[in-house]
Design a protein around this motif. Structure first.
Motif, short mmCIF file in Angstrom:
data_model
loop_
_atom_site.label_atom_id
_atom_site.label_comp_id
_atom_site.label_asym_id
_atom_site.label_seq_id
_atom_site.Cartn_x
_atom_site.Cartn_y
_atom_site.Cartn_z
N LYS A 98 0.93 -1.15 -0.02
CA LYS A 98 0.06 0.01 -0.03
C LYS A 98 0.96 1.39 0.08
O LYS A 98 2.02 1.10 -0.09
N GLY A 99 0.23 2.36 0.26
CA GLY A 99 1.18 3.62 0.26
C GLY A 99 1.81 3.92 1.51
O GLY A 99 1.89 2.83 2.11
N LEU A 100 2.55 5.08 1.46
CA LEU A 100 3.41 5.09 2.53
C LEU A 100 3.07 5.03 4.07
O LEU A 100 3.68 4.56 4.80
N VAL A 101 1.63 5.35 4.25
CA VAL A 101 1.24 5.25 5.49
C VAL A 101 1.01 3.79 6.06
O VAL A 101 0.06 3.27 5.48
N LEU A 102 1.60 3.68 7.29
CA LEU A 102 1.55 2.30 7.58
C LEU A 102 0.02 1.74 8.26
O LEU A 102 -0.80 2.64 8.55
N SER A 103 -0.33 0.61 7.91
CA SER A 103 -1.72 0.23 8.35
C SER A 103 -1.69 -1.48 8.54
O SER A 103 -0.74 -2.06 8.06
N LEU A 104 -2.43 -1.67 9.76
CA LEU A 104 -2.50 -2.71 10.15
C LEU A 104 -3.96 -3.93 9.62
O LEU A 104 -4.06 -4.86 9.99
N SER A 105 -4.69 -2.91 8.83
CA SER A 105 -5.92 -3.41 8.33
C SER A 105 -5.54 -3.99 6.92
O SER A 105 -5.13 -3.17 5.82
N SER A 106 -6.16 -5.11 6.67
CA SER A 106 -5.83 -5.65 5.33
C SER A 106 -6.76 -4.81 4.19
O SER A 106 -6.31 -4.94 3.10
N ASN A 107 -7.71 -4.23 4.91
CA ASN A 107 -8.63 -3.76 3.78
C ASN A 107 -8.04 -2.27 3.12
O ASN A 107 -8.31 -1.89 2.15
N ASP A 108 -6.61 -1.72 3.77
CA ASP A 108 -6.10 -0.84 3.18
C ASP A 108 -5.17 -1.06 2.38
O ASP A 108 -4.45 -0.07 1.50
N TYR A 109 -4.96 -2.31 1.96
CA TYR A 109 -3.86 -2.60 1.01
C TYR A 109 -4.38 -2.83 -0.21
O TYR A 109 -5.44 -3.52 -0.42
N ASN A 110 -3.72 -2.23 -1.53
CA ASN A 110 -3.99 -2.34 -2.69
C ASN A 110 -3.71 -3.57 -3.45
O ASN A 110 -4.39 -4.02 -4.48
N TYR A 111 -2.50 -4.08 -3.07
CA TYR A 111 -1.90 -5.17 -4.02
C TYR A 111 -1.42 -6.16 -3.04
O TYR A 111 -1.02 -6.17 -1.95
N TRP A 112 -1.75 -7.42 -3.63
CA TRP A 112 -1.59 -8.76 -2.96
C TRP A 112 -0.80 -9.72 -3.67
O TRP A 112 -1.09 -9.98 -4.89
N GLY A 113 0.05 -10.51 -3.08
CA GLY A 113 0.77 -11.46 -3.80
C GLY A 113 -0.16 -12.98 -3.54
O GLY A 113 -1.35 -12.90 -3.05
N GLN A 114 0.27 -13.99 -4.18
CA GLN A 114 -0.60 -15.31 -4.16
C GLN A 114 -0.58 -15.79 -2.93
O GLN A 114 -1.59 -16.88 -2.91
N GLY A 115 0.28 -15.68 -2.09
CA GLY A 115 0.38 -16.64 -0.64
C GLY A 115 1.10 -17.79 -0.90
O GLY A 115 1.49 -18.14 -1.95
N THR A 116 1.81 -17.89 0.47
CA THR A 116 2.44 -19.12 0.35
C THR A 116 2.39 -19.94 1.64
O THR A 116 2.17 -19.11 2.58
N MET A 117 2.19 -21.10 1.67
CA MET A 117 1.78 -21.99 2.60
C MET A 117 2.75 -22.16 3.44
O MET A 117 3.89 -22.85 3.49
#
Length: 122
Positions: A98-117
């Motif tokens: 996400k942008g520069l402001v830190l956030s602990l909420s997943s709702n604030d993130y714009n881009y996601w990776g595919q995940g790793t188990m």
């Protein structure tokens, strides 16, 4: 920005694992980078976040003291070092930007990776 997380696997309780997340693009340092994890039937849980410069970090209570996030802006990569792993750390781990402001909420993130188990055996 495109993200790709990797480094997950099977580890015994008490062991360590380092996850990596590689990002595309030229402005990687302008993004704060978060790690989240999710297990079936549960909401995505905040794990850590690191500022664009790498100078500021925050951790979720469940991993605080056992995990360290870092980044190498020259390599467009963020890391999550996890130590003293417990079976309850078993989850799919996602990196997000996400942008520069830190956030602990997943709702604030714009881009996601595919995940790793990550699977931690007892």
């Amino acid at each position: 920005v495109q993200l790709q997380a990797f480094g997950g696997g099977l580890v015994q309780a008490g062991g360590s694992l380092r996850l990596s997340c590689a990002a595309s693009g030229r402005t990687f340092s302008s993004y704060s980078m978060g790690w989240f994890r999710q297990t079936p039937g549960k909401e995505r849980e905040f794990v850590s976040v690191i500022s664009g410069s790498g100078l500021t970090t925050r951790y979720g209570d469940s991993v605080k003291g056992r995990s360290t996030t870092s980044r190498d802006n020259a390599k467009n990569t963020v890391y999550l070092q996890m130590n003293s792993l417990k079976p309850e750390d078993t989850a799919v781990y996602y990196c997000a930007a996400k942008g520069l402001v830190l956030s602990l909420s997943s709702n604030d993130y714009n881009y996601w990776g595919q995940g790793t188990m990550v699977t931690v055996s007892s």
